[in-house]
Motif scaffolding. Structure first.
Motif, PDB file in Angstrom:
ATOM      1  N   PHE A  35       0.938  -1.121   0.024  1.00 30.46           N
ATOM      2  CA  PHE A  35       0.046   0.051  -0.017  1.00 30.46           C
ATOM      3  C   PHE A  35       1.042   1.318   0.031  1.00 30.46           C
ATOM      4  N   ALA A  40       3.030  -4.949   2.526  1.00 30.86           N
ATOM      5  CA  ALA A  40       2.496  -5.674   3.682  1.00 30.86           C
ATOM      6  C   ALA A  40       2.428  -7.139   3.529  1.00 30.86           C
ATOM      7  N   ASN A  60       0.169  -8.501  15.683  1.00 31.30           N
ATOM      8  CA  ASN A  60      -0.609  -7.577  15.130  1.00 31.30           C
ATOM      9  C   ASN A  60       0.127  -6.517  14.031  1.00 31.30           C
ATOM     10  N   GLY A  61      -0.409  -6.360  12.850  1.00 30.37           N
ATOM     11  CA  GLY A  61       0.082  -5.923  11.669  1.00 30.37           C
ATOM     12  C   GLY A  61       0.987  -6.651  10.865  1.00 30.37           C
ATOM     13  N   ALA A  62       0.990  -8.066  11.318  1.00 33.22           N
ATOM     14  CA  ALA A  62       1.886  -8.988  10.407  1.00 33.22           C
ATOM     15  C   ALA A  62       1.325  -9.276   8.973  1.00 33.22           C
ATOM     16  N   GLY A  63       0.148  -8.846   8.554  1.00 33.57           N
ATOM     17  CA  GLY A  63      -0.317  -8.850   7.502  1.00 33.57           C
ATOM     18  C   GLY A  63      -1.453  -9.964   7.163  1.00 33.57           C
ATOM     19  N   LYS A  64      -1.887 -10.517   8.319  1.00 32.47           N
ATOM     20  CA  LYS A  64      -3.048 -11.551   8.263  1.00 32.47           C
ATOM     21  C   LYS A  64      -4.251 -11.193   7.527  1.00 32.47           C
ATOM     22  N   SER A  65      -4.732 -10.099   7.860  1.00 30.80           N
ATOM     23  CA  SER A  65      -6.004  -9.456   7.309  1.00 30.80           C
ATOM     24  C   SER A  65      -5.787  -9.197   5.743  1.00 30.80           C
ATOM     25  N   VAL A  66      -4.553  -8.689   5.402  1.00 31.08           N
ATOM     26  CA  VAL A  66      -4.560  -8.201   3.998  1.00 31.08           C
ATOM     27  C   VAL A  66      -4.379  -9.708   3.149  1.00 31.08           C
ATOM     28  N   ARG A  69      -7.730 -11.068   2.663  1.00 28.89           N
ATOM     29  CA  ARG A  69      -8.405 -10.060   1.684  1.00 28.89           C
ATOM     30  C   ARG A  69      -8.011 -10.374   0.202  1.00 28.89           C
TER      31      ARG A  69
HETATM   32  N1  LIG Z   1      -5.855  -0.724   3.375  1.00 29.68           N
HETATM   33  C1  LIG Z   1      -4.604  -0.557   3.636  1.00 29.68           C
HETATM   34  N2  LIG Z   1      -4.120   0.624   3.356  1.00 29.68           N
HETATM   35  C2  LIG Z   1      -2.722   0.921   3.943  1.00 29.68           C
HETATM   36  N3  LIG Z   1      -1.986  -0.181   4.706  1.00 29.68           N
HETATM   37  C3  LIG Z   1      -2.557  -1.078   4.947  1.00 29.68           C
HETATM   38  C4  LIG Z   1      -4.084  -1.599   4.446  1.00 29.68           C
HETATM   39  N4  LIG Z   1      -4.550  -2.473   5.158  1.00 29.68           N
HETATM   40  C5  LIG Z   1      -3.553  -2.950   5.694  1.00 29.68           C
HETATM   41  N5  LIG Z   1      -2.296  -2.131   5.898  1.00 29.68           N
HETATM   42  C6  LIG Z   1      -1.026  -2.364   6.408  1.00 29.68           C
HETATM   43  O1  LIG Z   1      -0.738  -3.576   6.112  1.00 29.68           O
HETATM   44  C7  LIG Z   1      -0.061  -4.201   7.316  1.00 29.68           C
HETATM   45  C8  LIG Z   1      -0.598  -5.475   7.610  1.00 29.68           C
HETATM   46  O2  LIG Z   1      -2.129  -5.126   8.369  1.00 29.68           O
HETATM   47  P1  LIG Z   1      -3.138  -6.362   8.695  1.00 29.68           P
HETATM   48  O3  LIG Z   1      -3.006  -7.413   7.629  1.00 29.68           O
HETATM   49  O4  LIG Z   1      -4.287  -5.649   8.772  1.00 29.68           O
HETATM   50  O5  LIG Z   1      -2.436  -6.983  10.067  1.00 29.68           O
HETATM   51  P2  LIG Z   1      -3.119  -8.057  10.922  1.00 29.68           P
HETATM   52  O6  LIG Z   1      -1.872  -9.118  10.726  1.00 29.68           O
HETATM   53  O7  LIG Z   1      -2.861  -7.442  12.192  1.00 29.68           O
HETATM   54  O8  LIG Z   1      -4.431  -8.422  10.437  1.00 29.68           O
HETATM   55  C9  LIG Z   1      -0.220  -3.146   8.294  1.00 29.68           C
HETATM   56  O9  LIG Z   1       1.273  -2.439   8.491  1.00 29.68           O
HETATM   57  C10 LIG Z   1      -1.427  -2.125   8.084  1.00 29.68           C
HETATM   58  O10 LIG Z   1      -0.894  -0.864   8.297  1.00 29.68           O
END
Ligand SMILES: Nc1ncnc2c1ncn2[C@@H]1O[C@H](COP(=O)(O)OP(=O)(O)O)[C@@H](O)[C@H]1O
Ligand SMILES: [Mg+2]
Lengths: 279, 451
Positions: A35, A40, A60-66, A69
Motif C-alpha cells: 500500500f 504488507a 498485530n500488523g503482520a499482514g494476516k488480514s491483508v 483479503r
Molecule cells: N488498506 C490499507 N492501506 C494501507 N495500509 C494497510 C491497509 N491494510 C493494511 N495495511 C497495512 O498492512 C499491514 C498489515 O495489516 P493487517 O493485515 O491488517 O495486519 P493483521 O495481521 O494484524 O491483520 C499493516 O502495516 C497495515 O498498516
C-alpha cells in the motif's frame, strides 16, 4: 444450493498433511502486496487443503488480514499467483471469490443489525418469486443450514441480529459463509470478542466445517484456540511466511517465537518431515 | 480472553451444540412478538415487554394521535376539533404531510436526510399547475403530473449523486438544495406576489383540483372499504396458511383477525365521518376526499417496494450497515441515487396535493418550503422512523403526517391571536424533540450485543 458439502472420504482430523500427493484446494505462490510505501506481504506461499483447518498466526500488523483479503478478492496482489483446485485463477472481486466457492467471515462480521438472521444470510443473494422477495423459501433454507451446523438456540431466525449474543452473531456470519456451496471459508479473528462459552461453540462450529470437508483458514491471536482446532499452522512475521506445516511440528513456545522473531531457537522453520528425512 | 457481559452461564449446551441461551429478558424485548407468540395472550405479553424496552413500533404515535385529539377537543372553543368538517379538513391537510413524510422516510432509512423535500415538492406542484394552464401549455393533467414527477426525480437524482459519489453529507447538499430551489420556486411562480391557480370549469384542470377537493360518494366508499378489508384479510390468511403448510412459524390467527377488525373499524370510522353532512342545510356536502384512496395507494406502493423487493431490502441494509451491504455486492451509489430520485418524485406528488388542498391555488403565501420541510421531517420521525437509518416503514410516515396535520390545524382553531403562529412551530418542535429522544433512548437500550 444451500446444502453444506458432504464430508468426502478420508477427511480426517490432523491427517497426513497436503504433502502426501494430494493437491491443496488453494495454493498461494509468491504473493506480494503493498500500500503506497508500506509493503504488507512479501512473496507469501501458503497451502490450504480441503478437509483441514489451517491456523494463521502472526503479531498485530503482520499482514494476516491483508492476506485474507487477497484470497477473498477484496485486494488484488501486486505479484504472485493463486491456484484454486490446481488451476491458476484471478480473484478480482468478492463476487469472483464467491463464484469459486471462497467465502470470508470478516473480523468485524459486517452483519446489518436491523435485518433479521434470514435477511442477513441472504443479503446480496435474495431469492425472488414473481419479482418479489421469496421470504418463506429463504427462511426454510436458512433454517436448514443453521440446523446442519447445529446452530439451534436462537429463539427465532426472524429476530433482528441486534438481539443476538456475540457468539450467535458469529455463528450466523459463519452459516452465511457456508450456505453457498462454499469450499473454502476464511475466518478472521472469529473468537476475538467472545467469552469462554461462546468461543467454545465457535470452535465446535469450525470443527464441523472440517467434518463437512471444507478447507478452513482461521486467524487467531489466541494460541489455545489455534492448537485446539488447527491441523496445520502458518505463521506470518512482518509480511513474510516464516513457518508453515502440520500442527504437530509446533508447540506454543515455537509459535510465539516465530510470531515475534521469525525464527525459533534462532533457526528458521524446517518441517519435521523434511528434518527427519535429512537426519 | 475478554469476558462478554451479554453471556449467561446458563448457556452450557450439550457438547457439539453451538451456542447458547440468550439472556432472556434483554433478548425477548428485541424479538418481534409475532415471532414467538403462539396465542394472542402471549402476543400481548411480548408486546408489553417490547414497549417497556422502547421497541414499540407504531404504538407511541397512535397514542400521541389519541392524546392530541382528546386535548384539542377539550381546549378548542365549542369543542370543535372533532367535528366531521374539521376532521375531513385535517385528513386533507395531513395527506400532504403523509406523502412527503413517506418520501423522507426512504432517505432517512439510508441514514441520510433530504432537507429540500419541501422546496422540491412545491416546485413539482407549480410545474404541474403551470403545465395545465389554458391559455398556455394546456397539457393533459396526467402528462403535467408525470412531467412534474420526472423533473423532481431528476433534481433528486442530482442531489443524490452529489452526496453518494462525492460523499458530501446529504445534510449539506440538500440544505443548499433547499435554498436554491426555494429561490427557483419564486421565479417559476412568476415573482414574489404571483399566484397560479386552476380553472375548475376546465375538466382537465379540474381533475387535479379534485385530487383533494373532489369527493367519492359514501356508498362507493363503503364498497371500496369492504373490498380492501376482504382483500387484506384474505391475503394475510393465505399467507399464514402457506407458512403453516411449509412448517414455518406463523402468527396466531387470533392476531390476524384482531388486525383485520382494527383495520375495518378505522376504515369504517373514516367513511362515517366523511358521510356526515358538513355543508349547510341548504347545500349538503358529504363524501370521501379522493386523496384518501390516493394516499393509500402511495402507502401500499412504498410498503411493497420497501418490504418486498430487493431494492427495498438494500435500502434497509445500507441504513443498518453500509459495509455489510457493500461486501454483499450491493452498489451503494446506485441505491442511494435512486432513493433520492424517488424521494423527490414522491415529494412532487405531495406538492401537487398541497396545491389542490389550497383550492387549486398556489401562491408564495401558501407555499412555505421551510415550514413544509420541518413538518415533513418531524412527521417521519414522530411516526417512528429512526434518524440513524435502517428503522422505519411507510406507515410511520402516514401516522406521523396525521399527527402533525392534527396539531397544525388544532392550533389554528384555538383563536389565540398573535400566539397562534409561534405555537405552530413550538408544538410540533416539542413533539419532534420527544420523538427523537425516544429514538435515541431505544437505540441505546435496545441492543444487548453492545453495538
Ligand atoms: N488498506 C490499507 N492501506 C494501507 N495500509 C494497510 C491497509 N491494510 C493494511 N495495511 C497495512 O498492512 C499491514 C498489515 O495489516 P493487517 O493485515 O491488517 O495486519 P493483521 O495481521 O494484524 O491483520 C499493516 O502495516 C497495515 O498498516
Ligand atoms: Mg487483522
Amino acid at each position: 444450493m444451500t446444502e453444506v458439502n458432504e464430508a468426502p472420504e478420508g477427511a480426517s482430523r490432523g491427517g497426513d498433511v497436503a504433502g502426501a500427493g494430494a493437491e491443496p484446494l488453494l495454493k498461494l505462490r509468491g504473493i506480494d502486496k503493498h500500500f503506497g510505501p508500506v509493503q504488507a506481504l512479501y512473496g507469501v506461499n501458503l497451502d490450504l487443503p480441503a478437509g483441514q483447518v489451517t491456523g494463521l498466526c502472526g503479531d498485530n500488523g503482520a499482514g494476516k488480514s491483508v492476506l485474507t483479503r487477497c484470497i477473498a478478492g477484496a485486494h488484488q496482489p501486486d505479484h504472485g499467483q493463486i491456484y484454486f483446485e490446481g488451476k491458476p485463477v484471478h480473484v478480482r472481486s468478492t463476487r469472483d471469490a464467491s463464484a469459486l466457492g471462497i467465502e470470508t467471515v470478516y473480523q468485524d462480521l459486517a452483519l446489518a443489525d436491523n435485518l433479521d438472521i434470514v435477511q442477513n444470510m441472504f443479503l446480496g443473494r435474495e431469492q425472488l418469486r414473481y419479482g418479489l422477495l421469496d421470504e418463506d423459501s429463504m427462511e426454510l433454507k436458512a433454517a436448514e443450514t443453521l440446523s446442519t451446523l447445529r446452530v439451534t438456540t436462537v429463539r427465532s431466525i426472524r429476530q433482528p441480529v441486534a438481539s443476538l449474543s456475540g457468539g450467535q452473531r458469529q455463528s450466523v456470519a459463519v452459516a452465511k459463509a457456508v450456505m453457498w456451496n462454499s469450499k473454502l471459508v476464511l475466518l478472521d479473528e472469529p473468537t476475538a470478542a467472545l467469552g469462554v462459552v461462546q468461543t467454545r461453540s465457535v470452535l465446535d462450529l469450525i470443527n464441523r466445517l472440517r467434518d463437512h470437508g471444507l478447507a478452513v483458514m482461521v486467524i487467531s491471536h489466541n494460541l489455545n484456540d489455534v492448537f485446539e482446532v488447527a491441523d496445520r499452522i502458518a505463521v506470518l512475521y512482518l509480511g513474510r511466511m516464516v513457518a508453515e506445516g502440520p500442527a504437530a511440528d509446533f508447540d506454543r513456545q515455537s509459535v510465539v517465537e516465530y510470531m515475534t522473531t521469525g525464527t525459533a531457537n534462532g533457526r528458521p522453520y524446517e518441517s519435521a518431515a523434511a528434518a527427519n528425512g535429512k537426519g | 480472553m475478554t469476558a462478554d457481559p451479554g453471556e449467561t452461564p446458563a448457556g452450557t449446551a450439550g457438547a457439539g451444540t453451538a451456542d447458547l441461551t440468550l439472556d432472556a429478558t434483554v433478548a425477548a424485548a428485541d424479538v418481534p412478538p409475532e415471532l414467538t407468540a403462539q396465542s394472542l395472550r402471549q402476543y400481548l405479553g411480548a408486546s408489553w415487554l417490547r414497549i417497556r424496552s422502547g421497541n414499540s413500533g407504531v404504538l407511541p404515535v397512535v397514542l400521541a394521535i389519541v392524546i392530541v385529539a382528546v386535548v384539542f377537543e377539550i381546549i378548542t372553543p365549542e369543542h370543535a376539533f372533532l367535528r366531521p368538517s374539521n376532521l375531513v379538513y385535517i385528513f386533507g391537510l395531513s395527506t400532504v404531510y403523509m406523502v412527503l413524510a413517506i418520501a423522507e422516510t426512504v432517505v432517512l432509512l439510508l441514514a441520510e436526510v433530504d432537507l429540500s423535500v419541501g422546496a422540491v415538492a412545491l416546485i413539482g406542484g407549480v410545474i404541474a399547475f403551470k403545465l395545465v394552464q389554458q391559455p398556455g401549455p394546456n397539457w393533459p393533467w396526467w402528462a403535467a403530473m408525470l412531467a412534474a414527477l420526472a423533473i423532481c426525480g431528476a433534481i433528486g437524482a442530482f442531489q443524490g449523486a452529489l452526496t453518494s459519489l462525492l460523499r458530501i453529507p446529504s445534510f449539506v447538499v440538500t440544505l443548499a438544495g433547499f435554498l436554491l430551489f426555494s429561490g427557483i420556486l419564486v421565479v417559476i411562480l412568476g415573482g414574489a406576489d404571483s399566484t397560479v391557480s386552476l380553472n375548475t370549469s376546465d375538466p382537465n384542470q379540474n381533475t387535479i383540483y379534485d385530487m383533494v377537493q373532489g369527493l367519492i360518494s359514501p356508498v362507493i366508499g363503503w364498497i371500496v372499504l369492504a373490498v380492501v378489508v376482504v382483500a387484506v384479510g384474505a391475503s394475510q390468511w393465505l399467507r399464514v396458511a402457506s407458512r403453516r403448510r411449509r412448517g414455518l412459524v406463523a402468527p396466531p390467527l387470533g392476531l390476524i383477525a384482531t388486525r383485520i377488525v382494527i383495520l375495518a373499524i378505522v376504515g369504517a370510522a373514516v367513511v362515517i365521518v366523511c358521510s356526515v353532512n358538513r355543508g349547510s342545510s341548504l347545500k349538503s356536502v358529504t363524501g370521501i376526499p379522493w386523496v384518501i384512496p390516493i394516499v393509500l395507494v402511495v402507502l401500499g406502493a412504498w410498503t411493497l417496494v420497501l418490504q418486498r423487493t430487493r431494492y427495498g431490502r438494500y435500502i434497509y441494509a445500507i441504513g443498518g450497515n453500509p459495509e455489510a451491504a457493500r461486501r454483499a455486492g450491493v452498489s451503494l451509489p446506485r441505491i442511494r441515487i435512486v432513493a433520492f430520485a424517488l424521494c423527490s418524485a414522491t415529494a412532487a406528488l405531495g406538492g401537487i396535493l398541497l396545491g389542490s388542498f389550497f383550492y387549486g391555488q398556489y401562491s408564495t403565501n401558501t407555499a412555505d418550503p421551510g415550514q413544509l420541510v420541518l413538518y415533513t421531517v418531524a412527521a417521519a420521525v414522530i411516526g417512528g422512523v429512526s434518524l440513524f437509518g435502517g428503522r422505519g416503514k411507510a406507515i410511520h410516515g402516514v401516522l406521523g403526517g396525521l399527527l402533525i396535520g392534527g396539531i397544525a390545524y388544532g392550533v389554528s382553531l384555538l383563536s389565540l391571536g398573535s400566539l397562534s403562529t409561534p405555537l405552530q412551530y413550538i408544538l410540533p418542535g416539542g413533539v419532534l424533540l420527544a420523538a427523537v429522544l425516544i429514538d435515541v433512548l431505544s437505540r441505546r437500550g435496545g441492543s444487548p450485543a453492545g453495538v
